[in-house]
Design a protein around this motif. Structure first.
Motif, PDB file in Angstrom:
ATOM      1  N   THR A   1       0.855  -1.199   0.000  1.00  0.00           N
ATOM      2  CA  THR A   1       0.000   0.000   0.000  1.00  0.00           C
ATOM      3  C   THR A   1       0.888   1.246   0.000  1.00  0.00           C
ATOM      4  N   GLY A   2       0.305   2.351  -0.467  1.00  0.00           N
ATOM      5  CA  GLY A   2       1.089   3.585  -0.562  1.00  0.00           C
ATOM      6  C   GLY A   2       2.198   3.425  -1.579  1.00  0.00           C
ATOM      7  N   ALA A   3       1.877   2.786  -2.703  1.00  0.00           N
ATOM      8  CA  ALA A   3       2.910   2.428  -3.689  1.00  0.00           C
ATOM      9  C   ALA A   3       3.015   3.440  -4.814  1.00  0.00           C
TER      10      ALA A   3
ATOM     11  N   ILE B   1       8.420   5.928  -0.283  1.00  0.00           N
ATOM     12  CA  ILE B   1       9.038   4.660   0.122  1.00  0.00           C
ATOM     13  C   ILE B   1       8.327   3.472  -0.528  1.00  0.00           C
ATOM     14  N   GLY B   2       7.001   3.534  -0.624  1.00  0.00           N
ATOM     15  CA  GLY B   2       6.239   2.419  -1.209  1.00  0.00           C
ATOM     16  C   GLY B   2       6.591   2.197  -2.663  1.00  0.00           C
ATOM     17  N   ALA B   3       6.694   3.288  -3.439  1.00  0.00           N
ATOM     18  CA  ALA B   3       7.050   3.153  -4.864  1.00  0.00           C
ATOM     19  C   ALA B   3       8.480   2.636  -4.994  1.00  0.00           C
TER      20      ALA B   3
ATOM     21  N   ALA C   1      -2.944   2.664  -3.985  1.00  0.00           N
ATOM     22  CA  ALA C   1      -2.873   4.081  -3.573  1.00  0.00           C
ATOM     23  C   ALA C   1      -4.179   4.723  -4.040  1.00  0.00           C
ATOM     24  N   ARG C   2      -4.359   6.002  -3.695  1.00  0.00           N
ATOM     25  CA  ARG C   2      -5.586   6.692  -4.134  1.00  0.00           C
ATOM     26  C   ARG C   2      -5.410   7.344  -5.507  1.00  0.00           C
ATOM     27  N   SER C   3      -4.195   7.751  -5.868  1.00  0.00           N
ATOM     28  CA  SER C   3      -3.994   8.523  -7.112  1.00  0.00           C
ATOM     29  C   SER C   3      -3.769   7.559  -8.265  1.00  0.00           C
TER      30      SER C   3
ATOM     31  N   GLY D   1      -7.662   2.906  -4.252  1.00  0.00           N
ATOM     32  CA  GLY D   1      -8.601   2.982  -3.132  1.00  0.00           C
ATOM     33  C   GLY D   1      -7.936   3.569  -1.907  1.00  0.00           C
ATOM     34  N   ASP D   2      -8.780   3.860  -0.929  1.00  0.00           N
ATOM     35  CA  ASP D   2      -8.338   4.464   0.329  1.00  0.00           C
ATOM     36  C   ASP D   2      -8.122   3.346   1.344  1.00  0.00           C
ATOM     37  N   VAL D   3      -6.919   3.278   1.908  1.00  0.00           N
ATOM     38  CA  VAL D   3      -6.632   2.191   2.856  1.00  0.00           C
ATOM     39  C   VAL D   3      -7.441   2.322   4.151  1.00  0.00           C
TER      40      VAL D   3
ATOM     41  N   ALA E   1       1.187   2.648   3.450  1.00  0.00           N
ATOM     42  CA  ALA E   1       0.488   3.935   3.310  1.00  0.00           C
ATOM     43  C   ALA E   1       0.326   4.592   4.672  1.00  0.00           C
ATOM     44  N   GLY E   2       0.597   5.887   4.717  1.00  0.00           N
ATOM     45  CA  GLY E   2       0.441   6.607   5.981  1.00  0.00           C
ATOM     46  C   GLY E   2       0.340   8.097   5.732  1.00  0.00           C
ATOM     47  N   ILE E   3      -0.248   8.806   6.700  1.00  0.00           N
ATOM     48  CA  ILE E   3      -0.306  10.275   6.618  1.00  0.00           C
ATOM     49  C   ILE E   3       0.099  10.867   7.967  1.00  0.00           C
TER      50      ILE E   3
ATOM     51  N   THR F   1      -1.651  12.382  17.137  1.00  0.00           N
ATOM     52  CA  THR F   1      -2.406  11.322  16.452  1.00  0.00           C
ATOM     53  C   THR F   1      -1.467  10.364  15.722  1.00  0.00           C
ATOM     54  N   TYR F   2      -0.479  10.927  15.034  1.00  0.00           N
ATOM     55  CA  TYR F   2       0.474  10.097  14.277  1.00  0.00           C
ATOM     56  C   TYR F   2       1.287   9.224  15.233  1.00  0.00           C
ATOM     57  N   CYS F   3       1.825   9.828  16.316  1.00  0.00           N
ATOM     58  CA  CYS F   3       2.628   9.054  17.281  1.00  0.00           C
ATOM     59  C   CYS F   3       1.795   7.918  17.874  1.00  0.00           C
TER      60      CYS F   3
ATOM     61  N   ALA G   1      -0.869   6.437  16.638  1.00  0.00           N
ATOM     62  CA  ALA G   1      -1.200   5.400  15.645  1.00  0.00           C
ATOM     63  C   ALA G   1       0.006   4.494  15.388  1.00  0.00           C
ATOM     64  N   LYS G   2       1.204   5.071  15.295  1.00  0.00           N
ATOM     65  CA  LYS G   2       2.388   4.239  15.024  1.00  0.00           C
ATOM     66  C   LYS G   2       2.730   3.367  16.245  1.00  0.00           C
ATOM     67  N   ALA G   3       2.518   3.894  17.462  1.00  0.00           N
ATOM     68  CA  ALA G   3       2.727   3.061  18.661  1.00  0.00           C
ATOM     69  C   ALA G   3       1.750   1.885  18.649  1.00  0.00           C
TER      70      ALA G   3
ATOM     71  N   MET H   1      14.263   8.971   8.886  1.00  0.00           N
ATOM     72  CA  MET H   1      13.842  10.183   8.170  1.00  0.00           C
ATOM     73  C   MET H   1      14.262  10.072   6.707  1.00  0.00           C
ATOM     74  N   THR H   2      13.279  10.015   5.816  1.00  0.00           N
ATOM     75  CA  THR H   2      13.527   9.676   4.416  1.00  0.00           C
ATOM     76  C   THR H   2      13.029  10.801   3.510  1.00  0.00           C
ATOM     77  N   ASP H   3      13.772  11.045   2.442  1.00  0.00           N
ATOM     78  CA  ASP H   3      13.500  12.195   1.570  1.00  0.00           C
ATOM     79  C   ASP H   3      12.316  11.903   0.637  1.00  0.00           C
TER      80      ASP H   3
ATOM     81  N   ASP I   1       7.798  13.051  -0.098  1.00  0.00           N
ATOM     82  CA  ASP I   1       6.810  14.138   0.036  1.00  0.00           C
ATOM     83  C   ASP I   1       6.407  14.349   1.495  1.00  0.00           C
ATOM     84  N   MET I   2       6.460  13.283   2.300  1.00  0.00           N
ATOM     85  CA  MET I   2       6.050  13.424   3.700  1.00  0.00           C
ATOM     86  C   MET I   2       6.982  14.388   4.446  1.00  0.00           C
ATOM     87  N   GLN I   3       8.291  14.273   4.190  1.00  0.00           N
ATOM     88  CA  GLN I   3       9.231  15.200   4.827  1.00  0.00           C
ATOM     89  C   GLN I   3       9.044  16.612   4.288  1.00  0.00           C
TER      90      GLN I   3
HETATM   91  N1  LIG Z   1       9.409   9.797   5.037  1.00  0.00           N
HETATM   92  C1  LIG Z   1       9.778   9.641   6.309  1.00  0.00           C
HETATM   93  O1  LIG Z   1      10.681  10.360   6.808  1.00  0.00           O
HETATM   94  C2  LIG Z   1       9.135   8.594   7.161  1.00  0.00           C
HETATM   95  C3  LIG Z   1       9.672   8.388   8.439  1.00  0.00           C
HETATM   96  C4  LIG Z   1       9.089   7.424   9.261  1.00  0.00           C
HETATM   97  C5  LIG Z   1       8.017   6.687   8.802  1.00  0.00           C
HETATM   98  N2  LIG Z   1       7.505   6.917   7.555  1.00  0.00           N
HETATM   99  C6  LIG Z   1       6.369   6.102   7.127  1.00  0.00           C
HETATM  100  O2  LIG Z   1       6.660   5.518   5.873  1.00  0.00           O
HETATM  101  C7  LIG Z   1       5.453   5.311   5.135  1.00  0.00           C
HETATM  102  C8  LIG Z   1       5.601   5.907   3.731  1.00  0.00           C
HETATM  103  O3  LIG Z   1       5.890   7.280   3.891  1.00  0.00           O
HETATM  104  P1  LIG Z   1       6.442   8.188   2.685  1.00  0.00           P
HETATM  105  O4  LIG Z   1       7.434   9.086   3.287  1.00  0.00           O
HETATM  106  O5  LIG Z   1       6.780   7.380   1.499  1.00  0.00           O
HETATM  107  O6  LIG Z   1       5.121   9.059   2.415  1.00  0.00           O
HETATM  108  P2  LIG Z   1       4.614   9.804   1.094  1.00  0.00           P
HETATM  109  O7  LIG Z   1       5.749  10.170   0.242  1.00  0.00           O
HETATM  110  O8  LIG Z   1       3.706  10.862   1.594  1.00  0.00           O
HETATM  111  O9  LIG Z   1       3.757   8.664   0.369  1.00  0.00           O
HETATM  112  C9  LIG Z   1       2.642   8.138   1.008  1.00  0.00           C
HETATM  113  C10 LIG Z   1       2.038   7.042   0.152  1.00  0.00           C
HETATM  114  O10 LIG Z   1       0.872   6.559   0.829  1.00  0.00           O
HETATM  115  C11 LIG Z   1      -0.266   6.720  -0.018  1.00  0.00           C
HETATM  116  N3  LIG Z   1      -1.420   7.029   0.800  1.00  0.00           N
HETATM  117  C12 LIG Z   1      -1.540   8.015   1.711  1.00  0.00           C
HETATM  118  N4  LIG Z   1      -2.764   8.005   2.250  1.00  0.00           N
HETATM  119  C13 LIG Z   1      -3.427   6.968   1.681  1.00  0.00           C
HETATM  120  C14 LIG Z   1      -4.739   6.458   1.815  1.00  0.00           C
HETATM  121  N5  LIG Z   1      -5.623   7.004   2.651  1.00  0.00           N
HETATM  122  N6  LIG Z   1      -5.095   5.386   1.067  1.00  0.00           N
HETATM  123  C15 LIG Z   1      -4.206   4.832   0.196  1.00  0.00           C
HETATM  124  N7  LIG Z   1      -2.957   5.278   0.034  1.00  0.00           N
HETATM  125  C16 LIG Z   1      -2.568   6.353   0.756  1.00  0.00           C
HETATM  126  C17 LIG Z   1       0.129   7.842  -0.991  1.00  0.00           C
HETATM  127  O11 LIG Z   1      -0.546   7.734  -2.227  1.00  0.00           O
HETATM  128  P3  LIG Z   1      -1.888   8.552  -2.612  1.00  0.00           P
HETATM  129  O12 LIG Z   1      -1.722   9.933  -2.062  1.00  0.00           O
HETATM  130  O13 LIG Z   1      -1.916   8.438  -4.086  1.00  0.00           O
HETATM  131  O14 LIG Z   1      -2.996   7.789  -1.972  1.00  0.00           O
HETATM  132  C18 LIG Z   1       1.602   7.536  -1.205  1.00  0.00           C
HETATM  133  O15 LIG Z   1       1.759   6.505  -2.158  1.00  0.00           O
HETATM  134  C19 LIG Z   1       4.337   5.948   5.970  1.00  0.00           C
HETATM  135  O16 LIG Z   1       3.670   4.964   6.707  1.00  0.00           O
HETATM  136  C20 LIG Z   1       5.096   6.875   6.910  1.00  0.00           C
HETATM  137  O17 LIG Z   1       4.391   7.092   8.112  1.00  0.00           O
HETATM  138  C21 LIG Z   1       8.045   7.846   6.728  1.00  0.00           C
END
Ligand SMILES: NC(=O)c1ccc[n+]([C@@H]2O[C@H](COP(=O)([O-])OP(=O)(O)OC[C@H]3O[C@@H](n4cnc5c(N)ncnc54)[C@H](OP(=O)(O)O)[C@@H]3O)[C@@H](O)[C@H]2O)c1
Length: 254
Positions: A11-13, A17-19, A35-37, A60-62, A89-91, A152-154, A156-158, A183-185, A187-189
């Motif tokens: 999920t979140g592909a 990180i997922g892609a 993913a949703r997009s 779809g929405d996870v 997938a995460g927000i 909320t994020y902390c 949920a991850k716990a 911490m990964t480069d 869109d989330m960062q």
């Molecule tokens: N980047 C970091 O520094 C970091 C650090 C610690 C943990 N993480 C964790 O690593 C995971 C991936 O993070 P990332 O940094 O790759 O995030 P990202 O770049 O924001 O990508 C998030 C991915 O999740 C999908 N997604 C988000 N909400 C969704 C939903 N409701 N339903 C289906 N898909 C959804 C997005 O696709 P759509 O928008 O197309 O749905 C996208 O493919 C997350 O669980 C995050 O909490 C990241």
């Protein structure tokens, strides 16, 4: 079509990180990506197909049980098995102290970050039990530490870390792991740097901005490779653990 390749759901592909993980797996595995997009997901799927994977997608929405069930069904229909599931997938949002956050945004964040992985595990555990497969829940250091403005994020991850421990105990056939990418480069960062001022204390926000400016973020492809290695090769005796990307056992998996 039959194939000896392992079958992996991610999920979140669509990006981040997922892609990266999907691309890392594509020379070795067949994939079911969500993913949703739709257009961005299709673009990742095309990259993976070009590297030899058979790829199915679920838009779809996870947060919704229908998405979890569709992923399990699509994998079974297309490939007849599931060897690994990566709940990635995460927000992050909403930012801010709880009383300042919109109630619906809190409900949605919990639905995406903990309800979704719980429902995905429910939908896929029968197949994972049969294949003696792996369930990797993508967690965060935020599940262990306190980051002000991220309640909320902390939380949920716990919860995801503990869900993983309980699944490991409940289903000994399956290797269940909570993975911390660091911490990964992605869109989330970028979202933290761009929107963190809407609720994060300035010290926390400066830390994230400084780490980025100093080149301290991990590369998404490097993290995706580590996650892919865990999905294919994590050892049974690690089940229930929280494993960080810097753990030397990941590099040793090859
Ligand atoms: N980047 C970091 O520094 C970091 C650090 C610690 C943990 N993480 C964790 O690593 C995971 C991936 O993070 P990332 O940094 O790759 O995030 P990202 O770049 O924001 O990508 C998030 C991915 O999740 C999908 N997604 C988000 N909400 C969704 C939903 N409701 N339903 C289906 N898909 C959804 C997005 O696709 P759509 O928008 O197309 O749905 C996208 O493919 C997350 O669980 C995050 O909490 C990241």
């Amino acid at each position: 079509m039959t194939s000896d390749r392992p079958v992996v759901i991610i999920t979140g592909a669509s990006r981040g990180i997922g892609a990266a993980c999907a691309r890392a797996l594509s020379p070795k595995a067949n994939l079911v990506l969500a993913a949703r997009s739709d257009l961005v997901l299709e673009s990742t799927a095309n990259e993976c197909s070009a590297q030899g994977a058979q790829v199915k997608t679920v838009v779809g929405d996870v947060a919704r049980n229908e998405t979890a069930c569709a992923l399990a069904d699509r994998a079974q229909e297309a490939f007849g098995r599931i060897d690994a599931v990566i709940a990635n997938a995460g927000i992050l949002t909403p930012f801010g102290s709880l009383e300042s956050c919109d109630a619906q945004a809190i409900e949605y964040a919990l639905a995406v970050n903990i309800v979704g992985p719980t429902l995905l595990a429910r939908a896929t555990l029968p197949a994972l039990r049969a294949s003696k497969g792996r369930l990797i829940n993508v967690s965060s250091g935020a599940g262990n530490g306190v980051i002000r403005g991220w309640a909320t994020y902390c939380a949920a991850k716990a919860a995801l870390n503990h869900l993983t421990r309980v699944i490991a105990a409940d289903v000994p056939e399956v290797t269940a792991i909570a993975f911390s990418p660091g911490m990964t480069d992605t869109d989330m960062q970028a979202q933290i740097r761009d929107q963190g001022d809407k609720g994060m204390p300035s010290e926390e926000l400066s830390f994230f901005q400084r780490t980025y400016a100093e080149g301290g973020l991990r590369d998404a492809d490097e993290v995706g490779k580590g996650l892919a290695a865990l999905a294919l090769f994590a050892k049974k005796e690690w089940s229930g653990e929280y494993i960080d990307i810097a753990d030397p056992r990941i590099a040793a998996l090859g």
